[in-house]
Design a protein around this motif. Structure first.
Motif, short mmCIF file in Angstrom:
data_model
loop_
_atom_site.label_atom_id
_atom_site.label_comp_id
_atom_site.label_asym_id
_atom_site.label_seq_id
_atom_site.Cartn_x
_atom_site.Cartn_y
_atom_site.Cartn_z
N MET A 47 77.24 79.12 74.29
CA MET A 47 78.18 80.06 74.88
C MET A 47 77.84 80.23 76.36
O MET A 47 76.72 80.52 76.72
N PRO A 48 78.80 80.01 77.26
CA PRO A 48 78.52 80.10 78.68
C PRO A 48 78.19 81.52 79.12
O PRO A 48 78.68 82.48 78.57
N SER A 49 77.36 81.58 80.14
CA SER A 49 76.98 82.86 80.72
C SER A 49 78.15 83.45 81.49
O SER A 49 78.93 82.73 82.10
N THR A 50 78.28 84.76 81.46
CA THR A 50 79.32 85.40 82.26
C THR A 50 78.72 86.00 83.54
O THR A 50 79.45 86.54 84.34
N SER A 51 77.41 85.91 83.69
CA SER A 51 76.81 86.40 84.93
C SER A 51 77.12 85.43 86.05
O SER A 51 77.32 84.24 85.83
N ARG A 52 77.15 85.95 87.24
CA ARG A 52 77.45 85.13 88.42
C ARG A 52 76.19 84.96 89.25
O ARG A 52 75.29 85.80 89.18
N PRO A 53 76.17 83.92 90.06
CA PRO A 53 75.08 83.85 91.03
C PRO A 53 75.14 85.08 91.91
O PRO A 53 76.22 85.59 92.23
N GLU A 54 74.00 85.58 92.30
CA GLU A 54 73.93 86.77 93.14
C GLU A 54 74.08 86.36 94.60
O GLU A 54 73.47 85.40 95.05
N VAL A 55 74.91 87.09 95.33
CA VAL A 55 75.11 86.81 96.75
C VAL A 55 74.50 87.97 97.53
O VAL A 55 74.90 89.13 97.38
N LEU A 56 73.50 87.64 98.34
CA LEU A 56 72.74 88.64 99.10
C LEU A 56 72.79 88.32 100.59
O LEU A 56 73.02 87.17 100.97
N SER A 57 72.52 89.32 101.39
CA SER A 57 72.33 89.10 102.81
C SER A 57 70.88 89.42 103.13
O SER A 57 70.41 90.53 102.87
N VAL A 58 70.17 88.43 103.64
CA VAL A 58 68.75 88.59 103.97
C VAL A 58 68.57 88.19 105.44
O VAL A 58 68.73 87.03 105.79
N ASP A 59 68.26 89.17 106.28
CA ASP A 59 68.06 88.92 107.72
C ASP A 59 69.22 88.15 108.34
O ASP A 59 69.03 87.25 109.15
N GLY A 60 70.45 88.50 107.95
CA GLY A 60 71.64 87.86 108.51
C GLY A 60 71.99 86.52 107.88
O GLY A 60 72.93 85.86 108.31
N VAL A 61 71.24 86.11 106.89
CA VAL A 61 71.49 84.84 106.20
C VAL A 61 72.04 85.16 104.81
O VAL A 61 71.52 86.03 104.12
N THR A 62 73.10 84.48 104.41
CA THR A 62 73.65 84.65 103.08
C THR A 62 72.82 83.83 102.11
O THR A 62 72.59 82.64 102.33
N VAL A 63 72.36 84.48 101.04
CA VAL A 63 71.59 83.79 100.01
C VAL A 63 72.40 83.84 98.72
O VAL A 63 72.81 84.92 98.27
N VAL A 64 72.66 82.67 98.15
CA VAL A 64 73.29 82.57 96.84
C VAL A 64 72.15 82.26 95.88
O VAL A 64 71.59 81.16 95.90
N ALA A 65 71.79 83.26 95.08
CA ALA A 65 70.61 83.15 94.20
C ALA A 65 71.05 82.92 92.75
O ALA A 65 71.82 83.71 92.20
#
Length: 124
Positions: free
Chosen positions: A1-19
């Motif tokens: 069964m596929p996950s319904t959670s999404r990658p987390e999108v953060l801003s770290v020191d002006g850089v977008t992080v897709v975690a």
């Protein structure tokens, strides 16, 4: 069964992080639409530079590489900067090596190293 959670999108020191969290240990075809939506949102919001943190990922296939390529193509600046990968597992590193993408994309051991490298792109 596929996950319904999404990658987390953060801003770290002006850089977008897709975690990619533990739900993304194995990125297979069932997760591609969800990841594609997340990447599309990042691009639409012009959130640059971008680090994709794959610290929890142990496997991905060609469909995910295609999504990474599209994200990179939209996130890079005119000099090809503004995109990096972090936390790449040995198996995933091998996949990138076979496809020669490790020459195209900067790869860092940790998220913080990748963010530090791209911080100057964020301010300029």
């Amino acid at each position: 069964m596929p996950s319904t959670s999404r990658p987390e999108v953060l801003s770290v020191d002006g850089v977008t992080v897709v975690a990619f969290g533990p739900a993304f240990a194995r990125i297979d075809e069932s997760l591609i639409p969800l990841i594609g939506e997340t990447f599309t949102q990042v691009v639409a919001q012009k959130r640059r530079p971008v680090v994709v943190d794959l610290s929890n990922t142990k496997f991905f296939g060609s469909s995910f590489i295609e999504l990474l390529f599209r994200l990179w193509n939209r996130a890079k600046d005119d000099k090809g900067h503004g995109f990096a990968l972090a936390g790449i597992d040995d198996y995933c590193q091998e996949i990138l090596s076979v496809t020669n993408l490790q020459r195209l994309w900067p790869i860092f051991k940790t998220r913080s190293q990748a963010v530090d490298s791209l911080k100057s792109s964020a301010s300029g």
